[in-house]
Scaffold this active site. Structure first.
Site, short mmCIF file in Angstrom:
data_model
loop_
_atom_site.label_atom_id
_atom_site.label_comp_id
_atom_site.label_asym_id
_atom_site.label_seq_id
_atom_site.Cartn_x
_atom_site.Cartn_y
_atom_site.Cartn_z
N GLN A 98 -15.43 2.36 -6.00
CA GLN A 98 -14.67 1.23 -5.45
C GLN A 98 -13.21 1.64 -5.31
OE1 GLN A 98 -16.00 -2.79 -7.34
NE2 GLN A 98 -16.36 -1.23 -8.90
N HIS A 136 -14.96 1.06 -0.73
CA HIS A 136 -13.82 0.21 -0.39
C HIS A 136 -12.76 0.97 0.39
CE1 HIS A 136 -14.79 -2.78 -3.87
NE2 HIS A 136 -15.58 -2.93 -2.83
N ASP A 162 -8.47 5.96 -4.39
CA ASP A 162 -7.76 7.23 -4.64
C ASP A 162 -8.74 8.37 -4.34
OD1 ASP A 162 -8.38 6.32 -7.99
OD2 ASP A 162 -9.34 8.05 -7.04
N ASN A 194 -17.37 1.53 -20.28
CA ASN A 194 -16.21 0.73 -19.93
C ASN A 194 -15.36 0.48 -21.17
OD1 ASN A 194 -15.14 -0.59 -17.50
ND2 ASN A 194 -15.29 -2.48 -18.72
N LEU A 195 -14.07 0.14 -20.94
CA LEU A 195 -13.20 -0.10 -22.11
C LEU A 195 -13.70 -1.28 -22.92
CD1 LEU A 195 -10.61 0.98 -23.40
CD2 LEU A 195 -9.33 -0.72 -22.11
N GLY A 226 -15.85 1.91 -15.68
CA GLY A 226 -14.50 1.40 -15.42
C GLY A 226 -14.43 0.30 -14.39
N THR A 227 -15.41 -0.61 -14.41
CA THR A 227 -15.33 -1.74 -13.47
C THR A 227 -15.66 -3.03 -14.21
OG1 THR A 227 -16.11 -2.64 -11.36
CG2 THR A 227 -17.70 -1.36 -12.65
N TYR A 252 0.82 -1.23 0.00
CA TYR A 252 0.00 0.00 0.00
C TYR A 252 0.84 1.26 0.00
CZ TYR A 252 -4.22 -2.71 0.17
OH TYR A 252 -5.23 -3.58 -0.18
C1 BV8 Z 1 -17.65 -9.03 1.37
C2 BV8 Z 1 -9.79 -2.47 -1.77
C3 BV8 Z 1 -18.82 -10.07 3.11
C4 BV8 Z 1 -8.38 -2.43 -1.46
C5 BV8 Z 1 -10.90 -4.32 -2.87
C6 BV8 Z 1 -14.76 -15.87 -0.51
C7 BV8 Z 1 -14.37 -15.36 0.72
C8 BV8 Z 1 -14.66 -14.05 1.10
C9 BV8 Z 1 -15.37 -13.24 0.26
C10 BV8 Z 1 -15.74 -13.75 -0.97
C11 BV8 Z 1 -15.46 -15.04 -1.37
N1 BV8 Z 1 -15.96 -15.23 -2.62
C12 BV8 Z 1 -16.56 -14.09 -3.04
C13 BV8 Z 1 -16.43 -13.19 -2.05
C14 BV8 Z 1 -16.91 -11.85 -2.05
C15 BV8 Z 1 -15.72 -10.96 -2.43
C16 BV8 Z 1 -15.61 -10.99 -3.93
O1 BV8 Z 1 -16.44 -10.44 -4.61
N2 BV8 Z 1 -14.57 -11.67 -4.45
C17 BV8 Z 1 -14.41 -11.73 -5.90
C18 BV8 Z 1 -12.94 -11.72 -6.26
C19 BV8 Z 1 -15.13 -12.98 -6.40
N3 BV8 Z 1 -16.06 -9.65 -1.94
C20 BV8 Z 1 -15.64 -9.27 -0.72
O2 BV8 Z 1 -14.91 -9.91 -0.02
C21 BV8 Z 1 -16.21 -7.94 -0.25
N4 BV8 Z 1 -16.72 -8.12 1.08
O3 BV8 Z 1 -18.16 -9.77 0.55
O4 BV8 Z 1 -17.93 -9.05 2.69
C22 BV8 Z 1 -19.19 -9.78 4.51
C23 BV8 Z 1 -20.51 -9.95 4.88
C24 BV8 Z 1 -20.86 -9.70 6.20
C25 BV8 Z 1 -19.91 -9.27 7.12
C26 BV8 Z 1 -18.58 -9.10 6.72
C27 BV8 Z 1 -18.21 -9.36 5.42
C28 BV8 Z 1 -15.13 -6.86 -0.19
C29 BV8 Z 1 -14.64 -6.56 -1.57
C30 BV8 Z 1 -13.68 -5.38 -1.51
C31 BV8 Z 1 -12.27 -5.88 -1.61
N5 BV8 Z 1 -11.39 -4.75 -1.74
N6 BV8 Z 1 -10.03 -3.33 -2.90
C32 BV8 Z 1 -7.53 -2.17 -2.65
O5 BV8 Z 1 -7.98 -1.48 -3.60
O6 BV8 Z 1 -6.40 -2.65 -2.61
S1 BV8 Z 1 -11.40 -5.01 -4.32
C33 BV8 Z 1 -10.69 -4.32 -5.70
O7 BV8 Z 1 -11.55 -4.77 -6.77
C34 BV8 Z 1 -10.71 -2.82 -5.81
O8 BV8 Z 1 -11.47 -2.16 -4.82
C35 BV8 Z 1 -11.38 -2.63 -7.15
O9 BV8 Z 1 -11.96 -1.40 -7.28
C36 BV8 Z 1 -12.37 -3.69 -7.08
C37 BV8 Z 1 -13.14 -4.00 -8.32
O10 BV8 Z 1 -12.22 -4.06 -9.38
P1 BV8 Z 1 -12.45 -3.02 -10.59
O11 BV8 Z 1 -12.49 -1.65 -10.03
O12 BV8 Z 1 -13.62 -3.48 -11.37
O13 BV8 Z 1 -11.09 -3.19 -11.37
P2 BV8 Z 1 -10.76 -4.30 -12.46
O14 BV8 Z 1 -9.31 -4.22 -12.74
O15 BV8 Z 1 -11.37 -5.60 -12.04
O16 BV8 Z 1 -11.57 -3.81 -13.76
C38 BV8 Z 1 -11.19 -2.60 -14.38
C39 BV8 Z 1 -12.17 -2.38 -15.52
O17 BV8 Z 1 -11.86 -1.12 -16.13
C40 BV8 Z 1 -12.07 -3.43 -16.62
O18 BV8 Z 1 -13.35 -3.86 -16.99
C41 BV8 Z 1 -11.40 -2.69 -17.79
O19 BV8 Z 1 -11.88 -3.11 -19.04
C42 BV8 Z 1 -11.80 -1.27 -17.52
N7 BV8 Z 1 -10.83 -0.28 -18.01
C43 BV8 Z 1 -9.48 -0.38 -18.02
N8 BV8 Z 1 -8.95 0.76 -18.53
C44 BV8 Z 1 -10.00 1.58 -18.83
C45 BV8 Z 1 -11.19 0.92 -18.49
N9 BV8 Z 1 -12.40 1.48 -18.68
C46 BV8 Z 1 -12.43 2.71 -19.21
N10 BV8 Z 1 -11.33 3.41 -19.55
C47 BV8 Z 1 -10.10 2.88 -19.39
N11 BV8 Z 1 -9.01 3.59 -19.74
#
Ligand code: BV8
Length: 235
Positions: A91, A109, A94, A202-203, A176-177, A56
């Site tokens: 999400q 987040h 920043d 989105n991209l 962007g997600t 971080y």
């Molecule tokens: C919860 C913060 C429950 C820190 C992040 C097993 C065990 C535990 C939990 C789970 C599990 N299975 C599933 C889960 C749920 C889990 C989850 O969803 N996992 C996924 C991987 C399956 N979720 C959680 O754990 C959440 N909490 O469920 O709690 C609970 C219930 C009761 C009581 C207590 C708890 C918490 C999730 C948050 C995790 N923290 N980050 C940090 O940033 O380091 S997640 C991380 O992913 C970031 O926050 C990020 O924002 C987020 C989502 O990613 P995106 O933003 O979408 O980024 P990504 O790269 O994926 O996509 C980018 C997109 O942009 C692409 O589509 C691309 O095409 C596009 N793009 C790129 N360039 C451009 C563009 N678009 C336009 N222009 C461009 N130039």
């Protein structure tokens, strides 16, 4: 296009990509370089806090050096000029939306430029590197602070307020997600259920693309300002 009155906008890492901040799941994304279980879970922090602080600290330096791009500025302009309600749910950890002048923002987040003290629960601005020796500025406990970000397995912030806003909105825009992380990835379904018009900017198509009434694909700095112009000029 009908006259909308209540917009909820979800943003992800793609909004800040053109400001030089990494996304997570693209080809050279952050999760291709780091194991999220080691650096973005409470278990990973407990096992190796120094590794997590280093991860971080590097991202915090990047966030401080980054500048808002045309998409952030367009969202701030929408908030100022739209004659209805807008809520930005990000999400991203920043502060580029704030630095572009937007104000009504939920950081579901958390925020990388804030610290959370595990001893007193205090949250405060933290812009320097953080380590296992860092002292909480409220309770003065040493080594008790962590980045104020929501890790996997932790409950995102302000979920009640977000769900209420989704139930009340008539336009939901996702920017962007990839639609892979829950609960954020489920927001479009909630908005659809509430009868909102849903738009993906989105991209490339996200995992939830089939749930959007309208999809525009391209770089955020091009498609977001253009879409917001159409929204603001709609009579
Ligand atoms: C919860 C913060 C429950 C820190 C992040 C097993 C065990 C535990 C939990 C789970 C599990 N299975 C599933 C889960 C749920 C889990 C989850 O969803 N996992 C996924 C991987 C399956 N979720 C959680 O754990 C959440 N909490 O469920 O709690 C609970 C219930 C009761 C009581 C207590 C708890 C918490 C999730 C948050 C995790 N923290 N980050 C940090 O940033 O380091 S997640 C991380 O992913 C970031 O926050 C990020 O924002 C987020 C989502 O990613 P995106 O933003 O979408 O980024 P990504 O790269 O994926 O996509 C980018 C997109 O942009 C692409 O589509 C691309 O095409 C596009 N793009 C790129 N360039 C451009 C563009 N678009 C336009 N222009 C461009 N130039």
């Amino acid at each position: 296009m009908p006259q909308f009155k209540n917009i909820v906008i979800l943003t992800g890492a793609g909004l800040s990509a053109e400001s030089g901040l990494g996304t997570f799941r693209d080809v050279d994304g952050i999760w291709t370089k780091y194991d999220l279980n080691e650096v973005a879970t409470p278990e990973g922090f407990a096992a190796n806090p120094k590794k997590v602080h280093d991860f971080y600290n590097a991202r915090r330096r990047g966030v401080k050096a980054a500048k808002p791009n045309a998409a952030h500025h367009a969202l701030a302009k929408l908030e100022k000029e739209f004659d209805g309600k807008t809520l930005l749910v990000t999400q991203n950890i920043d502060r580029l939306l704030e630095r572009a002048g937007a104000e009504n923002i939920i950081h579901m987040h958390g925020e990388l430029l804030k610290a959370l003290c595990r001893t007193c629960g205090g949250r405060h601005i933290w812009e320097d590197d953080m380590s296992t020796e860092s002292q909480c500025i409220e309770c003065y406990d040493n080594g008790s602070v962590r980045p104020d970000v929501v890790w996997f397995g932790e409950m995102p912030y302000e979920m009640e307020r977000i769900m209420e806003a989704l139930e009340a909105c008539d336009l939901f825009i996702s920017i962007g997600t990839s639609g892979t992380v829950y609960p954020a990835a489920g927001f479009v379904a909630e908005a659809l259920h509430a009868g909102a018009h849903t738009v993906e900017l989105n991209l490339e198509p996200s995992e939830g693309v089939s749930l959007f009434n309208e999809t525009i694909h391209g770089p955020a700095t091009e498609i977001v300002p253009a879409y917001i112009e159409t929204l603001l000029n709609k009579k």
